[in-house]
Write a protein that holds these residues in place. Sequence first.
Motif, mmCIF file in Angstrom:
data_model
loop_
_atom_site.group_PDB
_atom_site.id
_atom_site.type_symbol
_atom_site.label_atom_id
_atom_site.label_comp_id
_atom_site.label_asym_id
_atom_site.label_seq_id
_atom_site.Cartn_x
_atom_site.Cartn_y
_atom_site.Cartn_z
ATOM 1 N N LEU A 43 0.836 -1.204 0.000
ATOM 2 C CA LEU A 43 0.000 0.000 0.000
ATOM 3 C C LEU A 43 0.869 1.251 0.000
ATOM 4 O O LEU A 43 0.567 2.234 -0.685
ATOM 5 N N ILE A 45 3.809 1.428 -1.255
ATOM 6 C CA ILE A 45 4.399 1.557 -2.597
ATOM 7 C C ILE A 45 3.389 2.202 -3.552
ATOM 8 O O ILE A 45 3.751 3.036 -4.382
ATOM 9 N N VAL A 46 2.101 1.828 -3.415
ATOM 10 C CA VAL A 46 1.083 2.412 -4.288
ATOM 11 C C VAL A 46 1.031 3.927 -4.083
ATOM 12 O O VAL A 46 1.016 4.700 -5.055
ATOM 13 N N MET A 49 4.028 5.445 -5.573
ATOM 14 C CA MET A 49 3.975 5.386 -7.028
ATOM 15 C C MET A 49 3.032 6.454 -7.585
ATOM 16 O O MET A 49 3.262 7.007 -8.653
ATOM 17 N N LEU A 274 -8.936 1.694 -13.743
ATOM 18 C CA LEU A 274 -7.634 1.373 -13.175
ATOM 19 C C LEU A 274 -6.985 0.239 -13.968
ATOM 20 O O LEU A 274 -5.818 0.284 -14.328
ATOM 21 N N TRP A 275 -7.803 -0.789 -14.224
ATOM 22 C CA TRP A 275 -7.321 -1.954 -14.956
ATOM 23 C C TRP A 275 -6.760 -1.534 -16.319
ATOM 24 O O TRP A 275 -5.665 -1.933 -16.706
ATOM 25 N N PHE A 278 -3.606 0.409 -16.245
ATOM 26 C CA PHE A 278 -2.463 -0.436 -15.915
ATOM 27 C C PHE A 278 -2.098 -1.359 -17.066
ATOM 28 O O PHE A 278 -0.968 -1.394 -17.525
ATOM 29 N N TRP A 284 1.517 3.105 -14.852
ATOM 30 C CA TRP A 284 1.439 2.621 -13.472
ATOM 31 C C TRP A 284 1.195 3.752 -12.477
ATOM 32 O O TRP A 284 0.393 3.602 -11.557
ATOM 33 N N ALA A 287 -2.461 4.671 -12.643
ATOM 34 C CA ALA A 287 -3.258 3.590 -12.045
ATOM 35 C C ALA A 287 -3.160 3.646 -10.519
ATOM 36 O O ALA A 287 -4.159 3.472 -9.815
ATOM 37 N N SER A 288 -1.959 3.950 -10.030
ATOM 38 C CA SER A 288 -1.777 4.044 -8.578
ATOM 39 C C SER A 288 -2.570 5.207 -8.013
ATOM 40 O O SER A 288 -3.161 5.119 -6.934
ATOM 41 N N ALA A 291 -6.018 4.176 -7.658
ATOM 42 C CA ALA A 291 -6.152 3.301 -6.494
ATOM 43 C C ALA A 291 -6.245 4.130 -5.216
ATOM 44 O O ALA A 291 -7.061 3.840 -4.335
ATOM 45 N N LEU A 294 -9.639 5.697 -5.024
ATOM 46 C CA LEU A 294 -10.610 4.663 -4.651
ATOM 47 C C LEU A 294 -10.568 4.415 -3.137
ATOM 48 O O LEU A 294 -11.599 4.330 -2.471
ATOM 49 N N PRO C 111 -10.843 -2.954 -2.642
ATOM 50 C CA PRO C 111 -11.199 -3.444 -3.981
ATOM 51 C C PRO C 111 -10.062 -4.311 -4.525
ATOM 52 O O PRO C 111 -8.890 -3.995 -4.324
ATOM 53 N N VAL C 113 -8.887 -4.754 -7.381
ATOM 54 C CA VAL C 113 -7.931 -4.128 -8.297
ATOM 55 C C VAL C 113 -6.834 -3.401 -7.526
ATOM 56 O O VAL C 113 -5.676 -3.397 -7.957
ATOM 57 N N VAL C 114 -7.193 -2.818 -6.391
ATOM 58 C CA VAL C 114 -6.183 -2.096 -5.610
ATOM 59 C C VAL C 114 -5.209 -3.085 -4.966
ATOM 60 O O VAL C 114 -3.989 -2.908 -5.020
ATOM 61 N N LEU C 117 -2.992 -4.462 -7.735
ATOM 62 C CA LEU C 117 -1.993 -3.486 -8.179
ATOM 63 C C LEU C 117 -0.882 -3.342 -7.140
ATOM 64 O O LEU C 117 0.301 -3.355 -7.477
ATOM 65 N N SER C 118 -1.281 -3.239 -5.872
ATOM 66 C CA SER C 118 -0.280 -3.011 -4.827
ATOM 67 C C SER C 118 0.678 -4.196 -4.734
ATOM 68 O O SER C 118 1.886 -4.021 -4.601
ATOM 69 N N LEU C 121 3.099 -4.149 -7.660
ATOM 70 C CA LEU C 121 4.167 -3.155 -7.495
ATOM 71 C C LEU C 121 5.213 -3.660 -6.509
ATOM 72 O O LEU C 121 6.402 -3.426 -6.673
ATOM 73 N N PHE C 209 -3.097 -9.690 -12.027
ATOM 74 C CA PHE C 209 -1.994 -8.789 -11.699
ATOM 75 C C PHE C 209 -0.721 -9.565 -11.357
ATOM 76 O O PHE C 209 0.370 -9.175 -11.760
#
Lengths: 317, 356, 266
Positions: A43, A45-46, A49, A274-275, A278, A284, A287-288, A291, A294, C111, C113-114, C117-118, C121, C209
């Motif tokens: 999280l 890192i997101v 990013m 988001l999908w 990405f 990226w 997309a982050s 996220a 969201l 979610p 997707v989150v 994605l995380s 990464l 992912f």
Amino acid sequence: MSGVVHPPGEGGKRRAPSKRRWGSRLVLLAPALWLALFVLVPLLIVVRMSVSESVRARPPYRPQLPASLDPELWREALGELTLDNYRDLAASSLYGEALLTSLGLAFVATAIILVSGYGIALAVARAPQNWRMILLAAVVLPFWTSFLVRVYAWIGILKSDGWLNQAFLALGLISAPLAILNTNAAVVIGLVYAYLPFMILPLHASLEKQDPALLEAAADLGASPLRRFWTVTVPLSLPGIVAGSLLCFIPMVGEFVVPELLGGTETLMLGRVLWSEFFSNANWPLASAIAVVLLAILILPIVALRESERRRQEAAS
Amino acid sequence: MDSKTIIRIQTVTKRFGPAVAVRNVSLDLAEGEFFCLLGPSGCGKSTLMRMIAGFEEPDEGRIELDGADLVGTPPERRPLNMMFQSYALFPHMTVSGNIAYGLRRGGLDKAEQAARLAEMIRIARLDGFETRYPAQLSGGQRQRVALARALARRPRVLLLDEPLGALDRSLRESTQAELKELQARLGTTFVMVTHDQDEAMSLADRIGIMQAGSLIQAGSPREVYERPASRFVAGFIGAANLIEGTIIRREPVFARIALADGTEIEARAETGEPGDAVAVMVRPEHLSLAAGDVPGPNRLAATVTATAFLGDGVSIRARLASGQDIRVLAHGGAPEPLRGEAITLAFAADAARVVT
Amino acid sequence: MSAARLSPLNVTALALGLAFLYGPILLVVVFSFNASRLATVWAGFSTGAYRGLLDNAALMSALWTSLRIALVSACVATVLGTLAALALVRGGRFLGRGMFTGLLYVPLVLPEVVTGLSLLLLFVALDLGRGTVTVAIAHVTLAMSFVTLVVQARLIGFDRSLEEAARDLGASPLQAFFGVTLPIIAPAVGAGFLLAFTLSLDDLVLASFASGPGSTTLPMYVFGQARRGVTPEINAVSSLLIAAVALTLVTVTLLMKRRAGASLAR
């Protein structure tokens, strides 16, 4: 520890409890490490990013955080952090629309699920004792079958030569096939279908606990059936309503599979956007940023859900 | 006491955070006695028992068994067993499985284990139920399985945590008799926790009364009933009238006490000096109705507020001039006073005690 | 007292609800036996779609990948989730408890997707080659929280004096745990395992992912096909998945009922 006979050489005295404490520390260690590495760090890192430059579509992303603790390097790196991704999100109407669509469809679907789920949960809770568990199991069983399959099933039902249109045409209800698949309506239907059990379980839990004598008392005091429902049944099931609604609403907002399979190209939901940022655009950082947005939207409902569950747990224990 | 001390509790204190559950308790238990720890819920009696069993460790003080310190020894290595309030029967094991659980770790060979199991089944009258699961037993049967399981290892001391609390009233009385009889036959030291004073009175050789973490008094049922150490004990064991007053004269055995309205009475006293505010305890059965016009010592004027016919006597509630309510248990044959009637109550100075 | 009075309205709600829940699933199963390639038009009974599955190498490889990942991730998630539940119910207060419960909660509500994605990464940052291992890690992360929920509920209802009784009767802490606690919470641990297995077998988003080339899972394969439309093959695969779940659930229910009949049922 005042004036107590404490014979020397009683080192063993405190060993037992502290040993027990070490045992529970070990039990905690493995899951705690896992959560730190695979939930917390990702999280972070997101978030990091999402404030990186999106110019380059491939890593390494700027700024690189320095490996040393040299404050000069850190100041420089932090200075390179950018809010560009968020600015992009705010600037383009596409993302705002996706946000509104996500919230709107999730809200509509939650409302439909609440009404229909309440009817079903009420019927289950009022069924004879020996039927109750069977009915509840019957309602929850589809939840165990593949989510993907359940959503997929609606393609065959809703498409223009699908089973629904075939049936309606055969019955003479319509003269030309309805275009339902690839619309927002199809997405709502899919969401309702996929998430209905999430509502029924908490509703049933709070309805089943209600003492039937309460309704009898209300009737005895002159309340009509409808009045009894609104003044006794519904208020007492409020915790179930709140928990069920949040359990449905939260994952729906970020839902990907349902809009992807049942929605049209215009059904933009955040999960889908988001999908595609990405996978299709390989952006990226953007997309982050989606996220993070969201997360920011959902943090309130998530906290509310957690609070309601904590209260229910406390009431249970 | 002549018999050997089996458990010696010395200045034990136990805290849970800021709360003191057990406060500086010292107590000796004699081998073979039936000891009841009695007190209201939250008084620390269960915590004290759990420290003997080894589920809690005292913060201060020590607990000895046969002269050896138990503190720091885990429960599985203490030669005493406990019967739990909830019975704690293993739901996934049969009656035999439950009773044999401790035997399998007792260093007995197979034949001895089987013999002991059979003996316990017989003692607990569970023949024919060996393969049942706890959920398939009645409350009384479960209680007996729990008892048999705890006794199977022949513990030096058996700890019983409210062992009869889950039984209904009629079953409880017959079980009390069985328990007492079993204890006498086995000669095992029993330590029982209960909040039911009738149960403690009818079972125990000695009773220890606890209040707010402290042990207030320990003694035989007769001792604690007749010579309560405090107002709390007087009120907790049996029914008691506590009449407030001040000591005005002190003699070797008796004291003279003045009540608020000037009435003077005499009572046995072990403590207290002239000038002390004290209470005089008189049991309802020691009060009698006296003819109002006959003067004498220890007379109290009162007004009847309610009466109830009990078959073997009459229970009278009356109010003293001071406004204090008082209970009288008049025995059969006495004339039943009317509500509102002014009466005079009399009692022997021997039957009254000064408590502080 | 609780004499049930189902009104006609209640019965209607139940009937409609069950029809809505089961109708689509039944249609998929029925039309998996359709002879026509046009999946939604009935053209006679055929098991052709099923026979074709075995020859479909991509499908078989996806299935195998999914099963392996599901088994491994369910095992790890069950152990970690049970440990976490024990720490929460038994650990009392410990430093970072709030953080711990919060992190456990995150995968449940985030979610997908989150989460996906995380994790991706992270894998990139760690330079971890993406494949079955990373998918399994993602599934463990998701499933352990569910296992914790299920086991925690059971542990909260667990009478601690049972463990104390075992200790009192001579069992060491470990003996008491394995001889008394574990058998009693076993149904919850088993349910947690099944839930973890199903979640893994069903997950599309996290796997998309976290997977790399050569680690296509069954849902990824089905999703790819379903995007192109309804086919008897996908109906057949879906039907098999439904049958597998139904069979497992029935078996488990029967097993637990037999045990419950013998032991539990206060």
